[in-house]
Design a protein around this motif. Structure first.
Motif, PDB file in Angstrom:
ATOM      1  N   VAL A  14     -13.097   0.027  47.440  1.00  0.00           N
ATOM      2  CA  VAL A  14     -14.165   0.382  46.514  1.00  0.00           C
ATOM      3  C   VAL A  14     -15.497  -0.239  46.923  1.00  0.00           C
ATOM      4  N   MET A  15     -15.493  -1.502  47.336  1.00  0.00           N
ATOM      5  CA  MET A  15     -16.734  -2.173  47.690  1.00  0.00           C
ATOM      6  C   MET A  15     -17.369  -1.533  48.915  1.00  0.00           C
ATOM      7  N   SER A  16     -16.559  -1.166  49.897  1.00  0.00           N
ATOM      8  CA  SER A  16     -17.085  -0.486  51.080  1.00  0.00           C
ATOM      9  C   SER A  16     -17.707   0.851  50.695  1.00  0.00           C
ATOM     10  N   ALA A  17     -17.052   1.558  49.778  1.00  0.00           N
ATOM     11  CA  ALA A  17     -17.586   2.846  49.324  1.00  0.00           C
ATOM     12  C   ALA A  17     -18.922   2.673  48.617  1.00  0.00           C
ATOM     13  N   LEU A  18     -19.045   1.622  47.801  1.00  0.00           N
ATOM     14  CA  LEU A  18     -20.300   1.369  47.093  1.00  0.00           C
ATOM     15  C   LEU A  18     -21.434   1.052  48.059  1.00  0.00           C
ATOM     16  N   VAL A  19     -21.177   0.149  49.001  1.00  0.00           N
ATOM     17  CA  VAL A  19     -22.211  -0.223  49.970  1.00  0.00           C
ATOM     18  C   VAL A  19     -22.614   0.983  50.815  1.00  0.00           C
ATOM     19  N   PHE A  20     -21.633   1.751  51.245  1.00  0.00           N
ATOM     20  CA  PHE A  20     -21.913   2.964  52.032  1.00  0.00           C
ATOM     21  C   PHE A  20     -22.762   3.946  51.230  1.00  0.00           C
ATOM     22  N   SER A  21     -22.444   4.108  49.940  1.00  0.00           N
ATOM     23  CA  SER A  21     -23.197   5.027  49.083  1.00  0.00           C
ATOM     24  C   SER A  21     -24.646   4.587  48.929  1.00  0.00           C
ATOM     25  N   PHE A  22     -24.866   3.283  48.684  1.00  0.00           N
ATOM     26  CA  PHE A  22     -26.241   2.779  48.542  1.00  0.00           C
ATOM     27  C   PHE A  22     -27.031   2.992  49.832  1.00  0.00           C
ATOM     28  N   LEU A  23     -26.389   2.656  50.958  1.00  0.00           N
ATOM     29  CA  LEU A  23     -27.060   2.775  52.249  1.00  0.00           C
ATOM     30  C   LEU A  23     -27.440   4.232  52.535  1.00  0.00           C
ATOM     31  N   MET A  24     -26.489   5.133  52.393  1.00  0.00           N
ATOM     32  CA  MET A  24     -26.753   6.536  52.689  1.00  0.00           C
ATOM     33  C   MET A  24     -27.728   7.141  51.688  1.00  0.00           C
ATOM     34  N   GLY A  25     -27.582   6.793  50.407  1.00  0.00           N
ATOM     35  CA  GLY A  25     -28.487   7.337  49.389  1.00  0.00           C
ATOM     36  C   GLY A  25     -29.931   6.948  49.631  1.00  0.00           C
ATOM     37  N   LEU A  26     -30.160   5.684  49.945  1.00  0.00           N
ATOM     38  CA  LEU A  26     -31.523   5.207  50.201  1.00  0.00           C
ATOM     39  C   LEU A  26     -32.088   5.801  51.490  1.00  0.00           C
ATOM     40  N   CYS A  27     -31.246   5.914  52.517  1.00  0.00           N
ATOM     41  CA  CYS A  27     -31.707   6.515  53.776  1.00  0.00           C
ATOM     42  C   CYS A  27     -32.115   7.976  53.579  1.00  0.00           C
ATOM     43  N   ILE A  28     -31.324   8.719  52.822  1.00  0.00           N
ATOM     44  CA  ILE A  28     -31.641  10.126  52.558  1.00  0.00           C
ATOM     45  C   ILE A  28     -32.925  10.243  51.736  1.00  0.00           C
ATOM     46  N   ALA A  29     -33.090   9.321  50.769  1.00  0.00           N
ATOM     47  CA  ALA A  29     -34.250   9.383  49.882  1.00  0.00           C
ATOM     48  C   ALA A  29     -35.554   9.136  50.631  1.00  0.00           C
ATOM     49  N   TYR A  30     -35.519   8.244  51.608  1.00  0.00           N
ATOM     50  CA  TYR A  30     -36.760   7.838  52.268  1.00  0.00           C
ATOM     51  C   TYR A  30     -36.862   8.310  53.715  1.00  0.00           C
ATOM     52  N   SER A  31     -36.083   9.303  54.090  1.00  0.00           N
ATOM     53  CA  SER A  31     -36.192   9.874  55.437  1.00  0.00           C
ATOM     54  C   SER A  31     -36.023  11.378  55.356  1.00  0.00           C
ATOM     55  N   ASN A  32     -36.455  12.044  56.376  1.00  0.00           N
ATOM     56  CA  ASN A  32     -36.391  13.508  56.409  1.00  0.00           C
ATOM     57  C   ASN A  32     -35.072  13.943  57.045  1.00  0.00           C
ATOM     58  N   THR A  33     -34.020  13.971  56.238  1.00  0.00           N
ATOM     59  CA  THR A  33     -32.687  14.337  56.737  1.00  0.00           C
ATOM     60  C   THR A  33     -32.075  15.400  55.831  1.00  0.00           C
ATOM     61  N   PRO A  34     -32.629  16.606  55.830  1.00  0.00           N
ATOM     62  CA  PRO A  34     -32.120  17.652  54.930  1.00  0.00           C
ATOM     63  C   PRO A  34     -30.667  18.035  55.188  1.00  0.00           C
ATOM     64  N   THR A  35     -30.253  17.995  56.470  1.00  0.00           N
ATOM     65  CA  THR A  35     -28.863  18.354  56.792  1.00  0.00           C
ATOM     66  C   THR A  35     -27.900  17.360  56.162  1.00  0.00           C
TER      67      THR A  35
END
Length: 400
Positions: free
Chosen positions: A131-152
């Protein structure tokens, strides 16, 4: 003949009632059939929880990461702070009142896994990530998508969200009543079901009183900031409260919340931004309920429930529940991760949490959406335009 369709709450209530009624009637071999189902379903839940976190939390954080700069940051900060505050309030009241309420109940550890009701067989389904790995992965990917141009990448996670949402709707939620039935069947055979339900009936009364207190303090603070009568502001939001009470949906209540927020004098552009956003991120009522029920189970089970542990739990809860709106099972499904990883709840305890949460789901939703109006008042005051701009806006405003 017209088909009668029961919602999740009636099915859960029926499952609890049947579990209690049949616990002293069915033979041990029959009960073991349901215990076997629970053992298999528990493994499935363990497997799916990290996927739920990745599939729902990642796109939710990606969406929240975009917005109107300072306005977005201020709204998110206030909503999150209030969510955490209500959780801490629930913990404080619970540690003061709950011990006396549950003092008549014996050790609960024997209730969840009673002797003599072992499953006929078990299947092990290891999760792909903890669960903890999933949470950290979600935060990392969510923030990266929010602040970068990665539509795919964003589209991929949006499609994953659809898959997970469909899985919850088709494979998890429909089987929850059967799972809960097996839990209460097992509990009744041990002779503790009625005492446990009596304790939680008292806890629910405390939770409802806390909801009223939370709404009062939210509007007292907002009223003091905008220098208006807090009770009048709260009364204006009652249509949103009762709409949420009937629909149990923050999303479905947005139009009513928006209308009543405008009636409280919040500018249209502020209300149109804050109300839909807070329907996603402001979960004060839900956090209050989950914290109170989790604390009660910790006390009954002898699970450590110190203040640092619960602050960790509440702070994580306030983040993961941004995935709750629009998802079958809502907040409690999003909360399964922290319940397991931080408090150490097993799947049987999670099932009890689901049953308790669903039993009073609409009250938490009503508290959430009504509090959104208080946040909108504060944000409107914080970002109030200068007099010249305000006068121009008033001159251009359409007459009612």
């Amino acid at each position: 003949m017209k088909k009668i369709k029961l919602g999740l709450l009636p099915r859960v209530i029926i499952a609890i009632a049947l579990g209690i009624a049949l616990g002293n009637v069915l033979s041990l071999p029959v009960v073991r059939v349901f215990v076997t189902f629970n053992a298999v379903f528990s493994q499935f839940l363990n497997f799916v929880i990290p996927l739920i976190i990745i599939g729902l939390v990642t796109p939710a954080i990606a969406d929240i990461g975009k917005g109107a700069g300072k306005l977005l940051l201020a709204t998110v900060a206030i909503a999150y702070a209030d969510t955490v505050l209500t959780g801490v309030l629930s913990y404080g009241v619970g540690t003061s009142l709950f011990p006396s309420m549950i003092s008549s109940v014996s050790d609960f550890s024997s209730v969840v896994k009673p002797e003599g009701t072992a499953p006929y067989f078990e299947i092990t389904i290891p999760p792909m990530a903890d669960v903890m790995s999933a949470l950290v992965f979600s935060f990392l990917m969510g923030l990266c998508i929010a602040y970068s141009n990665t539509p795919t990448l964003k589209n991929a996670f949006m499609e994953l969200k659809e898959v997970i949402t469909k899985t919850i709707a088709v494979a998890v939620v429909p089987l929850l009543p059967l799972f809960i039935f097996g839990i209460f069947l097992d509990m009744t055979m041990k002779g503790d079901a009625m005492r446990i339900m009596t304790v939680f009936a008292k806890i629910i009364v405390v939770i409802f009183a806390l909801h009223i207190f939370v709404l009062l303090y939210q509007y007292v603070i907002a009223g003091a900031i905008v220098r208006r009568n807090p009770l009048r502001l709260l009364i204006n939001m009652l249509p949103a409260y009762f709409t949420a009470l009937g629909t149990s949906s923050s999303a479905a209540t947005i139009p009513v919340s928006l209308r009543q927020t405008l009636k409280n004098g919040v500018r249209n552009d502020i209300a149109s931004f804050v109300v839909p956003l807070c329907a996603t991120i402001h979960m004060s009522g839900s956090t209050l309920k989950i914290t109170a029920c989790a604390l009660t189970l910790c006390m009954l089970e002898g699970i450590p429930h110190s203040l640092p542990v619960f602050i960790h739990f509440i702070m994580m809860l306030g983040i993961v529940m941004v995935a709750a709106p629009g998802v079958p099972g809502g907040s409690i499904m999003a909360a399964l991760g922290p319940l397991a990883s931080i408090l150490g709840f097993n799947t049987e305890q999670q099932a009890l949490m689901i049953a308790l949460y669903i039993a009073m789901d609409s009250f938490g939703t009503a508290c959430n959406v009504t509090g959104d109006g208080a946040i909108a008042l504060v944000i409107d005051k914080m970002f109030k335009p200068n007099r010249k701009v305000a006068a121009t806006a008033a001159d251009n405003a359409p007459a009612e």
